[in-house]
Structures are given as C-alpha cells and as structure tokens.
Design a protein around this motif. Sequence first.
Motif, PDB file in Angstrom:
ATOM      1  N   GLU A 143      14.776  -0.693   7.126  1.00 45.21           N
ATOM      2  CA  GLU A 143      15.812  -1.001   5.901  1.00 45.21           C
ATOM      3  C   GLU A 143      15.064  -2.245   4.328  1.00 45.21           C
ATOM      4  OE1 GLU A 143      18.550  -4.741   6.907  1.00 45.21           O
ATOM      5  OE2 GLU A 143      18.545  -3.630   9.045  1.00 45.21           O
ATOM      6  N   GLU A 144      13.547  -2.552   4.987  1.00 47.80           N
ATOM      7  CA  GLU A 144      12.758  -3.555   4.547  1.00 47.80           C
ATOM      8  C   GLU A 144      11.864  -2.617   3.754  1.00 47.80           C
ATOM      9  OE1 GLU A 144      11.231  -7.565   6.785  1.00 47.80           O
ATOM     10  OE2 GLU A 144      11.997  -6.616   8.438  1.00 47.80           O
ATOM     11  N   LEU A 145      11.156  -1.278   4.048  1.00 43.97           N
ATOM     12  CA  LEU A 145      10.550  -0.646   3.332  1.00 43.97           C
ATOM     13  C   LEU A 145      11.790   0.399   2.031  1.00 43.97           C
ATOM     14  CD1 LEU A 145       8.370   1.086   3.130  1.00 43.97           C
ATOM     15  CD2 LEU A 145       8.353   2.998   4.854  1.00 43.97           C
ATOM     16  N   ALA A 146      12.497   0.132   2.547  1.00 40.23           N
ATOM     17  CA  ALA A 146      13.588   0.686   1.509  1.00 40.23           C
ATOM     18  C   ALA A 146      13.725  -0.137   0.678  1.00 40.23           C
ATOM     19  CB  ALA A 146      14.564   1.381   2.129  1.00 40.23           C
ATOM     20  N   PHE A 147      14.221  -1.791   0.540  1.00 40.24           N
ATOM     21  CA  PHE A 147      14.020  -2.601  -0.181  1.00 40.24           C
ATOM     22  C   PHE A 147      13.385  -2.800  -0.840  1.00 40.24           C
ATOM     23  CE2 PHE A 147      14.296  -7.080  -1.490  1.00 40.24           C
ATOM     24  CZ  PHE A 147      15.993  -6.683  -2.556  1.00 40.24           C
TER      25      PHE A 147
ATOM     26  N   GLY B 235       0.946  -1.229  -0.448  1.00 45.80           N
ATOM     27  CA  GLY B 235      -0.062   0.137   0.593  1.00 45.80           C
ATOM     28  C   GLY B 235       0.891   1.224   0.586  1.00 45.80           C
ATOM     29  N   LEU B 236       1.996   1.266   1.120  1.00 48.06           N
ATOM     30  CA  LEU B 236       2.620   2.414   0.788  1.00 48.06           C
ATOM     31  C   LEU B 236       3.854   2.555  -0.525  1.00 48.06           C
ATOM     32  CD1 LEU B 236       3.745   4.527   2.961  1.00 48.06           C
ATOM     33  CD2 LEU B 236       5.373   3.206   4.093  1.00 48.06           C
ATOM     34  N   ALA B 237       3.938   1.671  -1.067  1.00 49.95           N
ATOM     35  CA  ALA B 237       4.706   1.537  -2.640  1.00 49.95           C
ATOM     36  C   ALA B 237       3.985   2.170  -3.148  1.00 49.95           C
ATOM     37  CB  ALA B 237       5.390  -0.083  -2.497  1.00 49.95           C
ATOM     38  N   ARG B 238       2.788   1.907  -3.177  1.00 50.21           N
ATOM     39  CA  ARG B 238       2.075   2.493  -4.457  1.00 50.21           C
ATOM     40  C   ARG B 238       1.120   4.033  -4.296  1.00 50.21           C
ATOM     41  NH1 ARG B 238      -1.216  -3.002  -4.266  1.00 50.21           N
ATOM     42  NH2 ARG B 238      -0.550  -4.109  -5.738  1.00 50.21           N
ATOM     43  N   SER B 239       1.301   4.184  -2.985  1.00 56.24           N
ATOM     44  CA  SER B 239       1.753   5.973  -2.599  1.00 56.24           C
ATOM     45  C   SER B 239       3.126   6.417  -2.725  1.00 56.24           C
ATOM     46  CB  SER B 239       1.101   5.749  -1.284  1.00 56.24           C
ATOM     47  OG  SER B 239       1.222   7.216  -0.399  1.00 56.24           O
ATOM     48  N   VAL B 240       3.834   5.736  -3.569  1.00 56.33           N
ATOM     49  CA  VAL B 240       5.103   6.306  -3.458  1.00 56.33           C
ATOM     50  C   VAL B 240       5.068   6.348  -4.860  1.00 56.33           C
ATOM     51  CG1 VAL B 240       7.109   5.794  -3.223  1.00 56.33           C
ATOM     52  CG2 VAL B 240       6.877   5.889  -1.389  1.00 56.33           C
ATOM     53  N   ALA B 241       4.714   5.419  -5.434  1.00 54.61           N
ATOM     54  CA  ALA B 241       4.543   5.667  -7.073  1.00 54.61           C
ATOM     55  C   ALA B 241       3.995   6.435  -7.969  1.00 54.61           C
ATOM     56  CB  ALA B 241       4.385   4.168  -7.661  1.00 54.61           C
ATOM     57  N   ARG B 242       2.655   6.909  -6.640  1.00 52.41           N
ATOM     58  CA  ARG B 242       1.382   7.142  -7.648  1.00 52.41           C
ATOM     59  C   ARG B 242       2.082   9.059  -7.518  1.00 52.41           C
ATOM     60  NH1 ARG B 242      -2.082   4.267  -4.854  1.00 52.41           N
ATOM     61  NH2 ARG B 242      -2.007   5.817  -3.628  1.00 52.41           N
ATOM     62  N   THR B 243       2.671   9.218  -5.988  1.00 47.25           N
ATOM     63  CA  THR B 243       3.628  11.106  -6.000  1.00 47.25           C
ATOM     64  C   THR B 243       4.270  10.730  -6.288  1.00 47.25           C
ATOM     65  OG1 THR B 243       2.266  10.186  -3.182  1.00 47.25           O
ATOM     66  CG2 THR B 243       4.249  12.026  -4.080  1.00 47.25           C
ATOM     67  N   ALA B 244       5.306  10.176  -6.899  1.00 44.03           N
ATOM     68  CA  ALA B 244       6.488  10.112  -7.807  1.00 44.03           C
ATOM     69  C   ALA B 244       5.434  10.157  -9.038  1.00 44.03           C
ATOM     70  CB  ALA B 244       7.906   8.702  -7.472  1.00 44.03           C
ATOM     71  N   ALA B 245       4.908   9.725 -10.079  1.00 45.47           N
ATOM     72  CA  ALA B 245       3.951   9.510 -10.688  1.00 45.47           C
ATOM     73  C   ALA B 245       3.843  11.257 -10.947  1.00 45.47           C
ATOM     74  CB  ALA B 245       3.397   9.432 -11.127  1.00 45.47           C
TER      75      ALA B 245
END
Length: 357
Positions: free
Chosen positions: A119-123, A92-102
């Motif tokens: 470290e697990e989130l960043a990876f 869910g967080l990755a999808r938010s990051v991807a939308r924001t980065a786009a």
Amino acid sequence: MISPGTPQPAGARVAGRPVVAWIPTGGTVEAWGHDRLDRTAYGESGRWRHPRDILADLPELASTADVRLVAPAEAERPRPPSHAWTVGDLLGLARSVARTAADSEVTGVVVSCGTNGLEELAFFLSQVVGAGTPVVVTGAMRPASALGGDGPLNLLNAVRVAAHPRSAARGVLVVFDDAILPARDVTKTAMYRLGAFRSPELGPIGFAGPDGEVAFHRSTEGPRTGPPFDLDALASVLPRVDVVVSYLGADGALVDAAVAAGAAGIVSAGLGAGYPTPAEQRALERAARKGVVVCQASRVGSGRVVPHAGTRTGGFLTAADLSPWKARLLLSLALADRRPHAAIQQLFDVPVTDVPR
C-alpha cells in the motif's frame, strides 16, 4: 536496493496486441514454501520462482497482452522483502516504473511486490508517476506452492487491467482478489486472507471478472494532468519523517526522540478522530516551535482527520483521509519539494474523487 534492469520480451510480439511491462520485485508471488500447507513460513524456505517461470506457467496471458519482463538485476537470487524497503528503494523503483511507462510501445505497467509494503509503494507511485500509462500494483497472500495460491490469478488480472483502455488516466491502481482499488485509499486489512486489500471509504472502483472482462463502475471527477511531484527533480534522499503512534498514557518521549534523531517532519497517529495525549500534544508543539513540520493523523482505519483545537493551537497539518503511513510519505515528498505549509495542506485535502458514473 531494488535495481531493475533492461526489458526482456516474454515471447514473440503480436502486432496490435497491447504490451504490458511486468516489473517483479519479489514477495509472496515469487515465493515457494516448504510444502503445500505452508502459508506463513515460506519466506524462510530459501526457495523461490524466477519470474520467467511464472510467465511460462501462465499461457492465459497470451489472450490479453504481450507481457514484457523488466527483470531486476537481482532476478537471479531472492530480492529483499518489502518490509526491508527504504524510501530510497521506493524512489529507485518509481524511476524504473516511470522509464518503463514512458516507452511508446508499452500500454501498461504491472508491478508485483510483497504485501507488507504494497500500500505504501502504490501510494508513493501515485504521487510521482504520471497517469497517462496505467500502472497496476499486485501481489499474493499465498505462495504458488500452497493450496489455493492466489498469485498467478492476481498477476493475470493485473495484466488485464493494465491493458484495458479505460484504465488510463486513473492514476495508480491496485488489483487484488479480483478487486480494482485506488492507491490513495487502499489498505491491507488482514494478515493472511486472500481479500486482505480493501478500500475502506469507497470500496473498489471496479472488478476483473471471472469471465476475463474488466468492469469499472466508478470514475474520477476529472482527468489527472500529472502527478503532484516531479520525480526527476527529487533528490536521492528525502527528508526524514517519523510516525509516532498514540496510546492511552503516552508521554512525549517518542516525539522528543524523533526531533533528536533529526526528523524534519512528524506524523502523529492519534487516537480516535486524531487526538494525541496531552503530553504528546505538548511535545508536538515543542517540535513545531523548533521548525519540525507536524501532521496530525489517526490510528483509526478510516475516516478524515479535520482541524480541531489541538491542531490549530500547534499549527499542525491534518492528514485528512490518509493513513499515518501514507501521510509520512506525502509529507516527506512535500518537504523535499520545499512546499509551503498551505500548499502541503492542500495535498492532504485532495479527496478520493471516485464518483458513480
């Protein structure tokens, strides 16, 4: 569940200035302790700072970028600690990051989080989010209420790195205690020290200097064309992968339990250079015969696991330079993507390619 909401500007937009989106997810950077000496029990205080207040107390950000707050829906109350996250939360967080980065207006994205899951989130982000827009992960080892709180400076440095033109195409970065670290190699090495995050194999790829300058002293061998996995194609639930940690005298009970629990994959965090005990080896081979994908990693903090007699006999993958925890995430993503065995091994074998410039 972490469920980011809509972007909120932190202030008036200044033409020509970089826009950095900040996605706060809780953690020590937002915590407020019982008193100024509270560096361990602040999570029990029930006190925390709203991200808007943190931005208000950092006017220095204005000299670097316009910071846009992407406020989670839970921003009006404390968020779950990072050690409570699930893989679903990471998705869910990755999808938010991807939308924001786009967003075409956004120069870079900063994600702040608790250091237990950092470290697990960043990876994870590095495997599913594109490299065109810089994504920087940061946090804090001490709450802002403590003497020597490091969160505000880490956040400021993260914004500086996210806004820097040389950060693009470097993948996901971690900024902590002035150091700029690659997501693949970064790990937490201390429980309470400010410099807890390090890159054991190659060290930092650069620094956010005390004069406000961002300096990179290494670069990747070649530009990244995209993340290994298509975030949009992934299901909301990834295959179960368990980590079994070896110790002298360990039998195969935990391996058998993982199989019984429905694990599609098992990461063996072996001793030394990646060796399970003989009883674990036999249990892992039984698991492999049942169709469970086994990856041999090591509980040692640095170095590469290379194929050996045990991995060849069992038909196991090897984790190369990845920690067991990162290997677990990579294997789960690969299984969700239905990658063949050889293709999964290639993903593990991608080295940290930072070289001197």
